[in-house]
Design an enzyme around this catalytic site. Structure first.
Site, PDB file in Angstrom:
ATOM      1  N   THR A  15       0.827  -1.208   0.000  1.00 40.60           N
ATOM      2  CA  THR A  15       0.000   0.000   0.000  1.00 40.60           C
ATOM      3  C   THR A  15       0.860   1.257   0.000  1.00 40.60           C
ATOM      4  OG1 THR A  15      -0.188   0.058   2.421  1.00 40.60           O
ATOM      5  CG2 THR A  15      -1.860  -1.182   1.228  1.00 40.60           C
ATOM      6  N   ASP A  16       0.237   2.362  -0.410  1.00 49.09           N
ATOM      7  CA  ASP A  16       0.946   3.635  -0.443  1.00 49.09           C
ATOM      8  C   ASP A  16       0.568   4.481   0.775  1.00 49.09           C
ATOM      9  OD1 ASP A  16      -1.572   4.703  -0.980  1.00 49.09           O
ATOM     10  OD2 ASP A  16      -1.176   4.991  -3.112  1.00 49.09           O
ATOM     11  N   GLN A  17       0.972   5.729   0.777  1.00 45.40           N
ATOM     12  CA  GLN A  17       0.740   6.622   1.902  1.00 45.40           C
ATOM     13  C   GLN A  17      -0.744   6.856   2.174  1.00 45.40           C
ATOM     14  OE1 GLN A  17       2.761  10.346   1.416  1.00 45.40           O
ATOM     15  NE2 GLN A  17       3.050  10.591   3.616  1.00 45.40           N
ATOM     16  N   VAL A  20      -3.926   2.658   0.248  1.00 44.10           N
ATOM     17  CA  VAL A  20      -4.480   1.821  -0.815  1.00 44.10           C
ATOM     18  C   VAL A  20      -3.340   1.135  -1.558  1.00 44.10           C
ATOM     19  CG1 VAL A  20      -6.513   3.302  -1.076  1.00 44.10           C
ATOM     20  CG2 VAL A  20      -4.543   3.676  -2.542  1.00 44.10           C
TER      21      VAL A  20
END
Length: 131
Positions: A15-17, A20
């Site tokens: 996931t990203d920041q 998601v």
């Protein structure tokens, strides 16, 4: 045609920041789908490599619909689009556990001679399994 579905639990590192799944991780989900599709037929990528055949991605198309999030269980459905010749094409659907469509995709792979890296026809052992 032939299809197979696997489930994957989204890991935190995918996931990203924003929490998601980072868009660049989806091709890995597609690869897992292809590997397990082939295994479900009774083959493995490794077996094909040992027999002198590599599968190289020549085209990838992804359409993102909704985000997948950390710890979510997602389902990757891999479907053979047509009987392979020198190329093999797969369609994919990635869905949430509730059935929401998260992404659709298509990959085209070329059967390639492991020594020369030149295109080759789909191996007979795979064609026989598909007929």
């Amino acid at each position: 045609m032939y299809e197979h579905e696997i489930s994957i639990r989204v890991r935190y590192g995918e996931t990203d920041q924003m929490g998601v799944v980072y868009h660049g991780n989806y091709p890995q989900y597609l690869e897992l789908g292809r590997v397990e599709w082939l295994r479900n037929l009774g083959f493995s990528y490794r077996d094909m490599e040992i027999k002198g055949c590599l599968l190289m991605v020549v085209s990838l198309s992804l359409n993102y619909k909704k985000p997948a999030v950390y710890d979510e269980l997602i389902f990757v459905k891999t479907r053979l689009k047509n009987i392979p010749t020198v190329r093999i094409t797969f369609d994919y659907e990635i869905r949430s556990a509730s059935g929401q469509l998260l992404a659709t995709a298509e990959t085209v792979l070329a059967f390639t001679d492991a020594k020369t890296y030149k295109p080759m026809r789909c191996p007979n052992y795979l064609l026989e399994k598909l007929s």
